[in-house]
Design an enzyme around this catalytic site. Structure first.
Site, PDB file in Angstrom:
ATOM      1  N   THR A  72       1.299  -1.122   0.010  1.00  0.00           N
ATOM      2  CA  THR A  72       0.230   0.044   0.145  1.00  0.00           C
ATOM      3  C   THR A  72       0.791   1.197   0.204  1.00  0.00           C
ATOM      4  OG1 THR A  72      -1.712  -1.032   1.306  1.00  0.00           O
ATOM      5  CG2 THR A  72      -1.656   1.566   1.518  1.00  0.00           C
ATOM      6  N   CYS A 130      -9.582  -6.787   2.782  1.00  0.00           N
ATOM      7  CA  CYS A 130     -10.140  -5.250   2.701  1.00  0.00           C
ATOM      8  C   CYS A 130     -11.555  -4.911   2.512  1.00  0.00           C
ATOM      9  CB  CYS A 130      -9.140  -4.173   1.969  1.00  0.00           C
ATOM     10  SG  CYS A 130      -6.792  -4.601   1.474  1.00  0.00           S
ATOM     11  N   THR A 132      13.969   4.912  10.314  1.00  0.00           N
ATOM     12  CA  THR A 132      14.561   3.893  10.806  1.00  0.00           C
ATOM     13  C   THR A 132      14.285   2.390  10.036  1.00  0.00           C
ATOM     14  OG1 THR A 132      14.790   5.244  12.708  1.00  0.00           O
ATOM     15  CG2 THR A 132      15.249   2.435  12.583  1.00  0.00           C
ATOM     16  N   ASN A 134      -5.534  -9.939  -7.264  1.00  0.00           N
ATOM     17  CA  ASN A 134      -5.455 -10.071  -6.430  1.00  0.00           C
ATOM     18  C   ASN A 134      -7.253 -11.214  -5.800  1.00  0.00           C
ATOM     19  OD1 ASN A 134      -6.205  -7.895  -6.104  1.00  0.00           O
ATOM     20  ND2 ASN A 134      -7.295  -8.122  -4.400  1.00  0.00           N
TER      21      ASN A 134
HETATM   22  N1  PLP Z   1      -1.554  -4.599  -3.586  1.00  0.00           N
HETATM   23  C1  PLP Z   1      -2.469  -6.235  -4.188  1.00  0.00           C
HETATM   24  C2  PLP Z   1      -2.780  -6.485  -5.404  1.00  0.00           C
HETATM   25  C3  PLP Z   1      -2.838  -6.405  -3.282  1.00  0.00           C
HETATM   26  O1  PLP Z   1      -3.740  -7.544  -3.536  1.00  0.00           O
HETATM   27  C4  PLP Z   1      -2.328  -5.915  -1.899  1.00  0.00           C
HETATM   28  C5  PLP Z   1      -2.284  -7.026  -0.697  1.00  0.00           C
HETATM   29  O2  PLP Z   1      -4.099  -7.601  -0.646  1.00  0.00           O
HETATM   30  C6  PLP Z   1      -2.442  -4.606  -1.719  1.00  0.00           C
HETATM   31  C7  PLP Z   1      -1.355  -4.352  -3.310  1.00  0.00           C
HETATM   32  C8  PLP Z   1      -1.793  -4.295  -0.256  1.00  0.00           C
HETATM   33  O3  PLP Z   1      -0.647  -5.055   0.246  1.00  0.00           O
HETATM   34  P1  PLP Z   1      -0.096  -4.860   1.805  1.00  0.00           P
HETATM   35  O4  PLP Z   1      -1.270  -5.603   2.604  1.00  0.00           O
HETATM   36  O5  PLP Z   1       1.541  -5.279   1.642  1.00  0.00           O
HETATM   37  O6  PLP Z   1      -0.325  -3.187   1.577  1.00  0.00           O
END
Ligand code: PLP
Length: 411
Positions: A74, A330, A242, A152
């Protein structure tokens, strides 16, 4: 070990034992701040340098200084978008798709509210990008194109090599970003070869058996991208804070393991996924595979069960010790159907009944057997409670049949 059958590896993965072993010394013995000047701090600083080299090499001989460690995908995605916007204030048009992870999709919507022009390129019913619309969306004043490498939720793979080439042929100054969170370690990524037109690439450790809380962003040398976090000189002045030494080491180790075992793991995972898919399709009527005709990640199966709710399925799977998901982690918890499935025009009768199984190298044949055994019964039980299902005939009620092709709730 519990008896949990974990099939939600696109949400997160367990930390591999080898990764745990590689990173723990940096939590306990070598905990020093890598920026400090005393001798013991040299070990952690060198570990970061070695990990950066390793990650760069494994992504197709990128240069180490092109790898920025972040806290998650993210953050990498937000840095890619907001960093390029800040560095190129003259351009205010961005191209992306309607199926991106919220870490890009919501950023796009937010930018629209702030007066940027954002083109969300549509996809077809298999989730594949509309190439004509993509080309049409590119403009001489486009700042950034951001297209994910694989989705995803559905596992659908996007032709990043081709789309980045088309982008540069159309207008070389457009910056091309890809969110490769679901593909690093799973699909070949060659930043000097097939991905030579990709300027920015995001990913995250916890999708490939490193811990949560570590990610990376590849920034090709020469790409104008301002830091997102200010307040320190770390990461060559491009990300203050850090460094998370232990998890950086873990990320490099996880990537090395994924690459080393890739061919063997992938063949085994794909065989299990294909078996799960064909058995469910055969045993359950009115079940469809989302993204069926598109190239898909070999670990992902997203099925749409008409006339029932994904949440109900997940609860019953959970009672059997099986962890799956009804969308991206999410968006779960929201009653809205996933924006990805909506963009694919999944019929109304199935959009709420989609379940994602995502496998890993730790998935076993016995676990897949158990899902094949219990899943048809779960779907059958839930359909018996559905107002759209004729229990006596064990088929949809005639008035429900037209819902199979409608994308909106019937009035
Ligand atoms: N992008 C994709 C395609 C994802 O599948 C995900 C998490 O499911 C993310 C971004 C976000 O990842 P993170 O949890 O490391 O922020």
């Amino acid at each position: 070990m519990t008896d949990t059958i974990y099939l939600d590896n696109n949400a997160t993965t367990c930390v591999a034992p080898e990764v745990f072993e590689a990173l723990t010394p940096f939590l306990i013995d070598e905990y020093y701040n890598p920026s400090s000047l005393y001798d013991p701090a040299h070990g952690p600083a060198e570990a970061i340098t070695a990990s950066r080299k390793q990650v760069a090499r494994l992504l197709g001989k990128a240069r180490p200084d092109e790898i920025l460690f972040t806290s998650c995908a993210t953050e990498s995605n937000n840095t890619a978008v907001f960093g390029t916007i800040a560095a190129n204030p003259d351009r205010r048009h961005i191209v992306t798709t309607g199926v991106e992870h919220p870490a890009i999709f919501s950023v796009g919507e937010d930018l629209q509210r702030r007066g940027f022009e954002v083109s969300f390129v549509p996809v077809d019913t298999d989730g594949q990008i509309d190439r004509v619309e993509f080309v049409r969306a590119l403009r001489s004043d486009t700042l950034l194109v951001s297209i994910m490498h694989a989705n995803n939720e559905t596992g659908v793979i996007y032709p990043v090599e081709e789309l980045s080439r088309i982008t540069k042929e159309t207008e070389p100054s457009i910056i091309f970003h890809t969110d490769a969170t679901q593909t690093v370690g799973k699909l070949p990524i060659d930043l000097r070869g097939s991905f030579k037109n990709v300027d920015l690439l995001s990913f995250s450790g916890h999708k490939l058996h490193a811990p949560k809380g570590i990610g990376a962003l590849f920034i090709r040398r020469g790409t104008r991208c301002r830091p997102f976090l200010l307040g320190g000189h770390q990461e060559g002045g491009r990300r203050a804070g850090t460094e998370n030494v232990a998890f950086i080491v873990g990320l490099a180790k996880a990537l090395e393991l994924a690459m080393e075992n890739h061919d063997e793991d992938e063949a085994r995972i794909q065989a299990m996924r294909d078996r799960l898919e064909s058995e469910l399709v055969e045993r359950i009527p009115y079940l469809e595979v989302n993204g069926k005709n598109a190239p898909r990640l070999s670990n992902t199966l997203n099925v749409a069960c008409h006339f029932i709710e994904g949440e109900g399925i997940l609860f019953q799977l959970s009672a059997e010790g099986i962890c799956a998901s009804s969308g991206s982690a999410c968006t779960s918890g929201s009653l809205e159907p996933s924006h990805v499935l909506r963009a694919m025009h999944i019929p109304f009768s199935a959009i709420h009944g989609s379940v994602r199984f995502s496998l890993s190298r730790y998935t076993t044949d016995e676990e897949i057997d158990k899902v094949i055994e219990v899943f048809p019964g779960i779907v059958n039980n839930l359909r018996r409670l559905s107002p759209y299902w004729d229990v006596k005939k064990n088929e949809p009620r005639p008035e429900a049949m037209e819902m199979l092709t409608q994308t909106e709730r019937p009035q």
